[in-house]
Design a protein around this motif. Sequence first.
Motif, mmCIF file in Angstrom:
data_model
loop_
_atom_site.group_PDB
_atom_site.id
_atom_site.type_symbol
_atom_site.label_atom_id
_atom_site.label_comp_id
_atom_site.label_asym_id
_atom_site.label_seq_id
_atom_site.Cartn_x
_atom_site.Cartn_y
_atom_site.Cartn_z
ATOM 1 N N MET A 160 0.819 -1.189 0.000
ATOM 2 C CA MET A 160 0.000 0.000 0.000
ATOM 3 C C MET A 160 0.867 1.259 0.000
ATOM 4 S SD MET A 160 -3.122 0.885 -0.191
ATOM 5 C CE MET A 160 -4.496 0.119 0.586
ATOM 6 N N GLU A 161 1.979 1.197 0.717
ATOM 7 C CA GLU A 161 2.886 2.349 0.768
ATOM 8 C C GLU A 161 3.499 2.617 -0.602
ATOM 9 O OE1 GLU A 161 4.379 5.599 2.752
ATOM 10 O OE2 GLU A 161 2.914 4.143 3.438
ATOM 11 N N THR A 162 3.777 1.559 -1.363
ATOM 12 C CA THR A 162 4.320 1.738 -2.711
ATOM 13 C C THR A 162 3.324 2.457 -3.605
ATOM 14 O OG1 THR A 162 5.618 -0.278 -2.462
ATOM 15 C CG2 THR A 162 5.293 0.534 -4.703
ATOM 16 N N LEU A 163 2.057 2.103 -3.504
ATOM 17 C CA LEU A 163 1.017 2.772 -4.288
ATOM 18 C C LEU A 163 0.926 4.238 -3.909
ATOM 19 C CD1 LEU A 163 -1.266 2.629 -6.337
ATOM 20 C CD2 LEU A 163 -2.778 1.932 -4.466
ATOM 21 N N ARG A 164 1.035 4.530 -2.628
ATOM 22 C CA ARG A 164 1.003 5.927 -2.177
ATOM 23 C C ARG A 164 2.187 6.708 -2.745
ATOM 24 N NH1 ARG A 164 -1.762 8.874 1.168
ATOM 25 N NH2 ARG A 164 -0.805 10.486 2.402
ATOM 26 N N HIS A 165 3.342 6.084 -2.819
ATOM 27 C CA HIS A 165 4.516 6.751 -3.398
ATOM 28 C C HIS A 165 4.343 6.974 -4.905
ATOM 29 C CE1 HIS A 165 6.941 7.004 0.174
ATOM 30 N NE2 HIS A 165 6.813 5.702 0.408
ATOM 31 N N VAL A 166 3.701 6.055 -5.579
ATOM 32 C CA VAL A 166 3.425 6.229 -7.014
ATOM 33 C C VAL A 166 2.475 7.411 -7.221
ATOM 34 C CG1 VAL A 166 2.317 5.162 -9.025
ATOM 35 C CG2 VAL A 166 3.920 3.837 -7.637
ATOM 36 N N VAL A 167 1.448 7.514 -6.379
ATOM 37 C CA VAL A 167 0.519 8.643 -6.479
ATOM 38 C C VAL A 167 1.245 9.954 -6.162
ATOM 39 C CG1 VAL A 167 -1.594 9.657 -5.520
ATOM 40 C CG2 VAL A 167 -1.491 7.208 -5.992
ATOM 41 N N LEU A 168 2.162 9.932 -5.209
ATOM 42 C CA LEU A 168 2.966 11.117 -4.907
ATOM 43 C C LEU A 168 3.815 11.510 -6.118
ATOM 44 C CD1 LEU A 168 3.960 13.231 -2.870
ATOM 45 C CD2 LEU A 168 5.673 11.570 -2.134
ATOM 46 N N LEU A 169 4.383 10.535 -6.800
ATOM 47 C CA LEU A 169 5.158 10.812 -8.009
ATOM 48 C C LEU A 169 4.279 11.457 -9.080
ATOM 49 C CD1 LEU A 169 7.743 10.550 -9.716
ATOM 50 C CD2 LEU A 169 6.919 8.292 -10.395
ATOM 51 N N VAL A 170 3.082 10.947 -9.269
ATOM 52 C CA VAL A 170 2.155 11.532 -10.252
ATOM 53 C C VAL A 170 1.805 12.968 -9.847
ATOM 54 C CG1 VAL A 170 -0.173 11.343 -11.206
ATOM 55 C CG2 VAL A 170 1.246 9.300 -10.993
ATOM 56 N N HIS A 171 1.615 13.190 -8.555
ATOM 57 C CA HIS A 171 1.331 14.535 -8.048
ATOM 58 C C HIS A 171 2.485 15.489 -8.373
ATOM 59 C CE1 HIS A 171 -0.511 17.513 -5.452
ATOM 60 N NE2 HIS A 171 0.571 17.572 -4.696
ATOM 61 N N LEU A 172 3.705 15.040 -8.164
ATOM 62 C CA LEU A 172 4.875 15.865 -8.463
ATOM 63 C C LEU A 172 5.025 16.122 -9.955
ATOM 64 C CD1 LEU A 172 7.454 14.365 -5.950
ATOM 65 C CD2 LEU A 172 6.274 16.559 -5.802
ATOM 66 N N VAL A 173 4.695 15.140 -10.768
ATOM 67 C CA VAL A 173 4.745 15.330 -12.220
ATOM 68 C C VAL A 173 3.723 16.384 -12.647
ATOM 69 C CG1 VAL A 173 4.246 14.200 -14.428
ATOM 70 C CG2 VAL A 173 5.712 13.077 -12.765
ATOM 71 N N GLY A 174 2.541 16.364 -12.049
ATOM 72 C CA GLY A 174 1.540 17.391 -12.344
ATOM 73 C C GLY A 174 2.035 18.779 -11.980
ATOM 74 N N PHE A 175 2.651 18.908 -10.798
ATOM 75 C CA PHE A 175 3.235 20.189 -10.404
ATOM 76 C C PHE A 175 4.314 20.613 -11.395
ATOM 77 C CE2 PHE A 175 7.073 21.960 -8.432
ATOM 78 C CZ PHE A 175 6.624 23.245 -8.190
ATOM 79 N N ALA A 176 5.160 19.669 -11.790
ATOM 80 C CA ALA A 176 6.246 19.985 -12.719
ATOM 81 C C ALA A 176 5.699 20.454 -14.064
ATOM 82 C CB ALA A 176 7.149 18.771 -12.906
ATOM 83 N N LEU A 177 4.632 19.835 -14.532
ATOM 84 C CA LEU A 177 4.014 20.273 -15.785
ATOM 85 C C LEU A 177 3.485 21.694 -15.667
ATOM 86 C CD1 LEU A 177 1.998 17.147 -16.963
ATOM 87 C CD2 LEU A 177 3.877 18.249 -18.163
ATOM 88 N N LEU A 178 2.768 21.964 -14.595
ATOM 89 C CA LEU A 178 2.197 23.300 -14.398
ATOM 90 C C LEU A 178 3.286 24.356 -14.274
ATOM 91 C CD1 LEU A 178 -0.055 25.324 -13.778
ATOM 92 C CD2 LEU A 178 -0.055 24.477 -11.433
ATOM 93 N N PHE A 179 4.222 24.126 -13.371
ATOM 94 C CA PHE A 179 5.255 25.139 -13.140
ATOM 95 C C PHE A 179 6.231 25.229 -14.314
ATOM 96 C CE2 PHE A 179 9.036 26.995 -11.112
ATOM 97 C CZ PHE A 179 8.455 28.139 -10.595
ATOM 98 N N GLY A 180 6.559 24.103 -14.916
ATOM 99 C CA GLY A 180 7.475 24.115 -16.058
ATOM 100 C C GLY A 180 6.894 24.839 -17.256
ATOM 101 N N ALA A 181 5.617 24.583 -17.560
ATOM 102 C CA ALA A 181 4.973 25.282 -18.680
ATOM 103 C C ALA A 181 4.889 26.774 -18.394
ATOM 104 C CB ALA A 181 3.585 24.701 -18.932
ATOM 105 N N TRP A 182 4.603 27.128 -17.142
ATOM 106 C CA TRP A 182 4.561 28.542 -16.783
ATOM 107 C C TRP A 182 5.948 29.178 -16.916
ATOM 108 C CZ3 TRP A 182 7.173 31.278 -13.072
ATOM 109 C CH2 TRP A 182 6.766 32.605 -12.895
ATOM 110 N N ALA A 183 6.976 28.468 -16.452
ATOM 111 C CA ALA A 183 8.344 29.002 -16.507
ATOM 112 C C ALA A 183 8.806 29.208 -17.946
ATOM 113 C CB ALA A 183 9.298 28.069 -15.769
ATOM 114 N N VAL A 184 8.444 28.297 -18.834
ATOM 115 C CA VAL A 184 8.816 28.450 -20.250
ATOM 116 C C VAL A 184 8.201 29.718 -20.820
ATOM 117 C CG1 VAL A 184 8.431 27.477 -22.555
ATOM 118 C CG2 VAL A 184 9.246 26.014 -20.713
ATOM 119 N N GLU A 185 6.936 29.955 -20.521
ATOM 120 C CA GLU A 185 6.272 31.163 -21.014
ATOM 121 C C GLU A 185 6.883 32.414 -20.378
ATOM 122 O OE1 GLU A 185 3.974 31.173 -23.502
ATOM 123 O OE2 GLU A 185 4.376 29.022 -23.577
#
Length: 117
Positions: A1-26
């Motif tokens: 169960m902890e591994t699944l939680r870490h995978v969801v955390l990784l997806v959460h961080l990827v979402g943040f990276a997409l948002l902030f990275g796209a903003w930073a490029v602009e």
Amino acid sequence: METLRHVVLLVHLVGFALLFGAWAVEAVNRRYKVTRLMSYGLLIAGVAGLALAAPWGISYDMNYVKIGVKLVVLLAIGALLGIGSARQRRNGSVPPALFWSIGVLTLVNAGIAVLWR
């Protein structure tokens, strides 16, 4: 169960990276525009964040005040993205104050996640 939680955390961080990275490029290119990638990043980070807020398989107490503050900031970013994209369709660009607010609030949301214990 902890591994699944870490995978969801990784997806959460990827979402943040997409948002902030796209903003930073602009921001670096001095184009005050809201892109579809920013909206996708917000959606991914939001859905994964809500999944992380569910108390599934953890042995410690959740900090619901922190989760609530992060949710309010996420909703504010979403509102700014919506307002910005509407103004962009009408005028061709987003007002600089609105554009910079998106980036600052995104960074604040990440700061809350890391610094608030």
